[in-house]
Write a protein that holds these residues in place. Structure first.
Motif, PDB file in Angstrom:
ATOM      1  N   PRO A 103      31.510 -23.910 -42.178  1.00 17.70           N
ATOM      2  CA  PRO A 103      30.885 -24.612 -41.046  1.00 17.70           C
ATOM      3  C   PRO A 103      29.375 -24.824 -41.230  1.00 17.70           C
ATOM      4  N   PRO A 104      28.903 -26.064 -41.316  1.00 18.45           N
ATOM      5  CA  PRO A 104      27.467 -26.319 -41.459  1.00 18.45           C
ATOM      6  C   PRO A 104      26.648 -25.814 -40.270  1.00 18.45           C
ATOM      7  N   GLU A 105      27.267 -25.763 -39.084  1.00 11.60           N
ATOM      8  CA  GLU A 105      26.515 -25.344 -37.897  1.00 11.60           C
ATOM      9  C   GLU A 105      26.077 -23.883 -37.940  1.00 11.60           C
ATOM     10  N   LEU A 106      26.610 -23.116 -38.893  1.00  9.44           N
ATOM     11  CA  LEU A 106      26.183 -21.723 -39.050  1.00  9.44           C
ATOM     12  C   LEU A 106      24.887 -21.607 -39.860  1.00  9.44           C
ATOM     13  N   LEU A 107      24.520 -22.670 -40.561  1.00  9.12           N
ATOM     14  CA  LEU A 107      23.337 -22.625 -41.434  1.00  9.12           C
ATOM     15  C   LEU A 107      22.056 -22.190 -40.720  1.00  9.12           C
ATOM     16  N   PRO A 108      21.734 -22.751 -39.529  1.00 10.38           N
ATOM     17  CA  PRO A 108      20.489 -22.346 -38.871  1.00 10.38           C
ATOM     18  C   PRO A 108      20.436 -20.839 -38.605  1.00 10.38           C
ATOM     19  N   GLU A 109      21.531 -20.276 -38.094  1.00  5.84           N
ATOM     20  CA  GLU A 109      21.572 -18.838 -37.810  1.00  5.84           C
ATOM     21  C   GLU A 109      21.462 -18.022 -39.094  1.00  5.84           C
ATOM     22  N   MET A 110      22.169 -18.448 -40.125  1.00  2.00           N
ATOM     23  CA  MET A 110      22.158 -17.719 -41.396  1.00  2.00           C
ATOM     24  C   MET A 110      20.757 -17.691 -41.999  1.00  2.00           C
ATOM     25  N   LEU A 111      20.094 -18.848 -42.009  1.00  2.00           N
ATOM     26  CA  LEU A 111      18.748 -18.913 -42.582  1.00  2.00           C
ATOM     27  C   LEU A 111      17.761 -18.101 -41.753  1.00  2.00           C
ATOM     28  N   THR A 112      17.877 -18.164 -40.433  1.00  2.00           N
ATOM     29  CA  THR A 112      16.983 -17.402 -39.562  1.00  2.00           C
ATOM     30  C   THR A 112      17.090 -15.910 -39.834  1.00  2.00           C
ATOM     31  N   ASP A 113      18.319 -15.410 -40.011  1.00  2.00           N
ATOM     32  CA  ASP A 113      18.515 -13.987 -40.273  1.00  2.00           C
ATOM     33  C   ASP A 113      17.916 -13.579 -41.616  1.00  2.00           C
ATOM     34  N   VAL A 114      18.028 -14.447 -42.620  1.00  2.00           N
ATOM     35  CA  VAL A 114      17.467 -14.123 -43.926  1.00  2.00           C
ATOM     36  C   VAL A 114      15.937 -14.183 -43.881  1.00  2.00           C
ATOM     37  N   LYS A 115      15.408 -15.190 -43.199  1.00  2.00           N
ATOM     38  CA  LYS A 115      13.950 -15.341 -43.114  1.00  2.00           C
ATOM     39  C   LYS A 115      13.299 -14.214 -42.322  1.00  2.00           C
ATOM     40  N   SER A 116      14.077 -13.548 -41.490  1.00  2.00           N
ATOM     41  CA  SER A 116      13.525 -12.435 -40.701  1.00  2.00           C
ATOM     42  C   SER A 116      13.120 -11.268 -41.589  1.00  2.00           C
ATOM     43  N   GLY A 117      13.663 -11.219 -42.794  1.00  2.00           N
ATOM     44  CA  GLY A 117      13.342 -10.138 -43.710  1.00  2.00           C
ATOM     45  C   GLY A 117      14.265  -8.934 -43.580  1.00  2.00           C
ATOM     46  N   GLU A 118      15.120  -8.951 -42.576  1.00  2.00           N
ATOM     47  CA  GLU A 118      16.039  -7.826 -42.377  1.00  2.00           C
ATOM     48  C   GLU A 118      17.186  -7.848 -43.377  1.00  2.00           C
ATOM     49  N   PHE A 119      17.547  -9.060 -43.826  1.00  2.00           N
ATOM     50  CA  PHE A 119      18.660  -9.205 -44.773  1.00  2.00           C
ATOM     51  C   PHE A 119      18.218 -10.027 -45.973  1.00  2.00           C
ATOM     52  N   ASP A 120      18.798  -9.699 -47.120  1.00  2.00           N
ATOM     53  CA  ASP A 120      18.557 -10.485 -48.337  1.00  2.00           C
ATOM     54  C   ASP A 120      19.550 -11.631 -48.451  1.00  2.00           C
ATOM     55  N   ALA A 121      20.666 -11.500 -47.753  1.00  2.00           N
ATOM     56  CA  ALA A 121      21.684 -12.548 -47.774  1.00  2.00           C
ATOM     57  C   ALA A 121      22.496 -12.477 -46.493  1.00  2.00           C
ATOM     58  N   VAL A 122      22.954 -13.624 -46.056  1.00  2.00           N
ATOM     59  CA  VAL A 122      23.883 -13.700 -44.925  1.00  2.00           C
ATOM     60  C   VAL A 122      25.082 -14.499 -45.404  1.00  2.00           C
ATOM     61  N   GLY A 123      26.232 -13.828 -45.450  1.00  2.00           N
ATOM     62  CA  GLY A 123      27.448 -14.482 -45.886  1.00  2.00           C
ATOM     63  C   GLY A 123      28.387 -14.739 -44.726  1.00  2.00           C
ATOM     64  N   THR A 124      29.533 -15.290 -45.031  1.00  2.00           N
ATOM     65  CA  THR A 124      30.529 -15.592 -44.004  1.00  2.00           C
ATOM     66  C   THR A 124      31.883 -15.045 -44.443  1.00  2.00           C
ATOM     67  N   ARG A 125      32.707 -14.760 -43.474  1.00  2.00           N
ATOM     68  CA  ARG A 125      34.075 -14.339 -43.766  1.00  2.00           C
ATOM     69  C   ARG A 125      34.999 -14.938 -42.719  1.00  2.00           C
ATOM     70  N   ARG A 126      36.209 -15.238 -43.143  1.00  2.00           N
ATOM     71  CA  ARG A 126      37.195 -15.790 -42.225  1.00  2.00           C
ATOM     72  C   ARG A 126      37.784 -14.668 -41.379  1.00  2.00           C
ATOM     73  N   ALA A 127      37.719 -14.827 -40.073  1.00  2.00           N
ATOM     74  CA  ALA A 127      38.272 -13.823 -39.171  1.00  2.00           C
ATOM     75  C   ALA A 127      39.782 -13.926 -39.094  1.00  2.00           C
ATOM     76  N   ASP A 128      40.334 -15.069 -39.464  1.00  2.00           N
ATOM     77  CA  ASP A 128      41.781 -15.272 -39.473  1.00  2.00           C
ATOM     78  C   ASP A 128      42.117 -16.284 -40.562  1.00  2.00           C
ATOM     79  N   ARG A 129      43.403 -16.487 -40.784  1.00  4.70           N
ATOM     80  CA  ARG A 129      43.850 -17.434 -41.809  1.00  4.70           C
ATOM     81  C   ARG A 129      44.805 -18.460 -41.210  1.00  4.70           C
ATOM     82  N   LYS A 130      44.504 -18.899 -40.002  1.00  2.00           N
ATOM     83  CA  LYS A 130      45.353 -19.897 -39.347  1.00  2.00           C
ATOM     84  C   LYS A 130      45.383 -21.184 -40.167  1.00  2.00           C
ATOM     85  N   GLY A 131      46.576 -21.749 -40.301  1.00  2.00           N
ATOM     86  CA  GLY A 131      46.725 -22.986 -41.052  1.00  2.00           C
ATOM     87  C   GLY A 131      47.007 -22.781 -42.522  1.00  2.00           C
TER      88      GLY A 131
END
Length: 313
Positions: free
Chosen positions: A105-133
């Motif tokens: 999802p591209p809409e997650l990019l702003p949140e992911m970048l903000t968390d990394v830029k905060s300095g608290e994390f070196d990376a923000v990844g994603t994981r699928r909470a389910d495998r529907k479909g």
């Protein structure tokens, strides 16, 4: 890092293979969320030897947008080679890895970048909470892979983790320092360390086109991951060898003792054939496992390039 008077640069690494139907849809989707991203965005598409109009579309995009760059391979080298090439080409202060089919999802990019830029994390990844479909059998095998991989390897993989992530330049440089030919990025992302946060999201289907990842390709990829980050199969083979050897000693003693006591023997062709097949099966399994590791060593010693670029811009 970026100068104080210049916006940070976020490089998007996007491997593509026969994705003529999805590239422009992906590009437009990123453009829609770009105003919310606190950085300038540039694109690094890696054409992994496509046979459709993928390269033509990338040329057209690059001609109209100076932020679009691409590398076209001389043939299909695989997604892992595409990821490595993209990370090499990306020059941003931050680097994101994404799939072009919008399952990330591209809409997650702003949140992911903000968390990394905060300095608290070196990376923000994603994981699928389910495998529907997704096909149930495929989902089950995927879940089993993560479960057993974490048991046989010291490198922990997050269940459902995607390649989709935003990383600091420091982390990207660490990943590029691992120039091995037999690559398994999910393991490499974890092996290099760095503090990583994972954002769960509901599974999404491709926006267009069809996946080039067959069940067999996924199975080979799983084997690649196990060989790259675990020696447990060799330990199991050793254990089976010891078990077989111990069983043969016990069986031999039993035959000798029985002969001394009763001086008789009973014909047992079925049991003999079964034992021979069992031992032969263990030997073939052992050779196969050891051979797979030797093959990995063989490929590494050749020192062939991970990819060959035919065209880039």
């Amino acid at each position: 890092m970026a100068e104080h008077n210049q916006p940070a640069l976020l490089s998007l690494v996007v491997p593509v293979h026969n994705e003529e139907d999805t590239i422009k849809i992906f590009y437009d989707a990123i453009q829609k969320v770009s105003p919310e991203v606190d950085a300038e965005i540039d694109f690094h598409f890696i054409d992994d030897g496509s046979t459709d109009n993928t390269l033509t579309i990338l040329r057209e995009l690059a001609n109209v947008d100076s932020h679009v760059h691409y590398v076209s391979f001389s043939r299909n080298f695989g997604k892992e080679a595409g990821l490595y090439a993209g990370l090499q080409q990306a020059k941003g202060d931050y680097v994101a890895v994404m799939d072009v089919d919008l399952q990330d999802p591209p809409e997650l990019l702003p949140e992911m970048l903000t968390d990394v830029k905060s300095g608290e994390f070196d990376a923000v990844g994603t994981r699928r909470a389910d495998r529907k479909g997704e096909a149930k059998l495929r989902s089950w095998f995927s879940a089993q892979f993560y479960k057993w991989m974490n048991k046989v390897s010291q490198t922990h993989l997050v269940d459902g983790a995607r390649d989709y992530r935003v990383m600091t330049r420091q982390m990207v440089d660490a990943i590029l320092s691992l120039s091995e030919n037999q690559r398994f990025s999910k393991g490499i992302f974890t092996w290099v360390g760095f503090k990583t946060k994972y954002i769960p999201y509901e599974n999404r289907e491709r926006v267009a086109g069809s996946t080039s990842w067959s069940f067999w390709n996924l199975a080979k990829y799983a084997i690649e991951g196990i060989v790259s980050f675990s020696t447990m199969p060799l330990t199991i083979v050793t254990f089976l060898g010891l078990l077989s050897f111990g069983g043969s000693i016990i069986g031999g003693l039993f035959i000798v003792i029985r002969a001394l006591i009763s001086n008789s023997s009973v014909a047992g062709w079925p049991s003999m054939v079964t034992i021979m097949l069992f031992i032969g099966g263990i030997q073939m399994l052992s050779l196969g496992v050891i051979g797979r590791y030797i093959a990995a060593i063989f490929m590494e010693t050749k020192r062939r390039p991970i990819y060959i670029a035919k065209e880039k811009k």
